[in-house]
Design a protein around this motif. Structure first.
Motif, PDB file in Angstrom:
ATOM      1  N   VAL A 151       0.823  -1.212   0.000  1.00 26.19           N
ATOM      2  CA  VAL A 151       0.000   0.000   0.000  1.00 26.19           C
ATOM      3  C   VAL A 151       0.857   1.262   0.000  1.00 26.19           C
ATOM      4  N   LYS A 152       1.990   1.235   0.659  1.00 23.87           N
ATOM      5  CA  LYS A 152       2.846   2.427   0.721  1.00 23.87           C
ATOM      6  C   LYS A 152       3.412   2.815  -0.640  1.00 23.87           C
ATOM      7  N   SER A 153       3.439   1.891  -1.582  1.00 22.70           N
ATOM      8  CA  SER A 153       4.001   2.198  -2.902  1.00 22.70           C
ATOM      9  C   SER A 153       2.930   2.555  -3.937  1.00 22.70           C
ATOM     10  N   PHE A 154       1.678   2.678  -3.518  1.00 21.75           N
ATOM     11  CA  PHE A 154       0.608   3.026  -4.451  1.00 21.75           C
ATOM     12  C   PHE A 154       0.796   4.438  -4.995  1.00 21.75           C
ATOM     13  N   HIS A 155       0.438   4.620  -6.254  1.00 20.14           N
ATOM     14  CA  HIS A 155       0.350   5.942  -6.861  1.00 20.14           C
ATOM     15  C   HIS A 155      -1.130   6.297  -6.916  1.00 20.14           C
ATOM     16  N   TYR A 156      -1.413   7.587  -6.878  1.00 18.20           N
ATOM     17  CA  TYR A 156      -2.803   8.029  -6.832  1.00 18.20           C
ATOM     18  C   TYR A 156      -3.142   8.884  -8.039  1.00 18.20           C
ATOM     19  N   VAL A 157      -4.356   8.687  -8.563  1.00 16.85           N
ATOM     20  CA  VAL A 157      -4.879   9.467  -9.676  1.00 16.85           C
ATOM     21  C   VAL A 157      -6.218  10.031  -9.216  1.00 16.85           C
ATOM     22  N   PHE A 158      -6.334  11.351  -9.179  1.00 21.50           N
ATOM     23  CA  PHE A 158      -7.547  12.030  -8.705  1.00 21.50           C
ATOM     24  C   PHE A 158      -7.955  11.547  -7.310  1.00 21.50           C
ATOM     25  N   GLY A 159      -6.998  11.285  -6.447  1.00 17.16           N
ATOM     26  CA  GLY A 159      -7.259  10.880  -5.081  1.00 17.16           C
ATOM     27  C   GLY A 159      -7.595   9.411  -4.901  1.00 17.16           C
ATOM     28  N   MET A 160      -7.588   8.646  -5.978  1.00 18.29           N
ATOM     29  CA  MET A 160      -7.876   7.211  -5.906  1.00 18.29           C
ATOM     30  C   MET A 160      -6.602   6.440  -6.217  1.00 18.29           C
ATOM     31  N   PRO A 161      -6.466   5.249  -5.669  1.00 23.73           N
ATOM     32  CA  PRO A 161      -5.309   4.437  -6.051  1.00 23.73           C
ATOM     33  C   PRO A 161      -5.314   4.203  -7.566  1.00 23.73           C
ATOM     34  N   ALA A 162      -4.125   4.210  -8.165  1.00 26.76           N
ATOM     35  CA  ALA A 162      -4.027   4.082  -9.624  1.00 26.76           C
ATOM     36  C   ALA A 162      -4.667   2.784 -10.114  1.00 26.76           C
ATOM     37  N   TRP A 163      -4.499   1.692  -9.348  1.00 30.93           N
ATOM     38  CA  TRP A 163      -5.072   0.425  -9.798  1.00 30.93           C
ATOM     39  C   TRP A 163      -6.588   0.532  -9.893  1.00 30.93           C
TER      40      TRP A 163
END
Length: 90
Positions: free
Chosen positions: A41-53
């Motif tokens: 979880v610490k390596s997640f990237h975010y797009v518009f406040g949501m996790p990228a996945w």
């Protein structure tokens, strides 16, 4: 000798297109959800406040598949009459 009704050929083509869309949608969702979401979880990237996945699998996937459905229906699907070939005959 009976010839196959052209309506069945078109219906089979449209059914295969529908199955192809479902398979594409599942592969898109699965690839992004488990490909990007299987990291810590610490390596997640975010797009518009949501996790990228989540964004790519659910939001972008929905948009892409919806556009594909619109294009395929517009160019590959045909209006098929359900009445008999002689007009109104069952």
């Amino acid at each position: 000798m009976e010839t196959e009704d052209k309506r069945f050929k078109q219906a089979h083509k449209e059914a295969l297109i529908g199955v192809g869309l479902v398979v594409f949608n599942f592969l898109w969702w699965y690839g992004f959800a488990y490909g990007l979401g299987s990291r810590p979880v610490k390596s997640f990237h975010y797009v518009f406040g949501m996790p990228a996945w989540f964004f790519y699998s659910c939001i972008a996937g929905y948009i892409v598949v919806t556009l594909l459905v619109i294009v395929l229906v517009k160019f590959f699907f045909r209006d098929i009459p359900f009445d008999g070939e002689k007009g109104g005959e069952p």
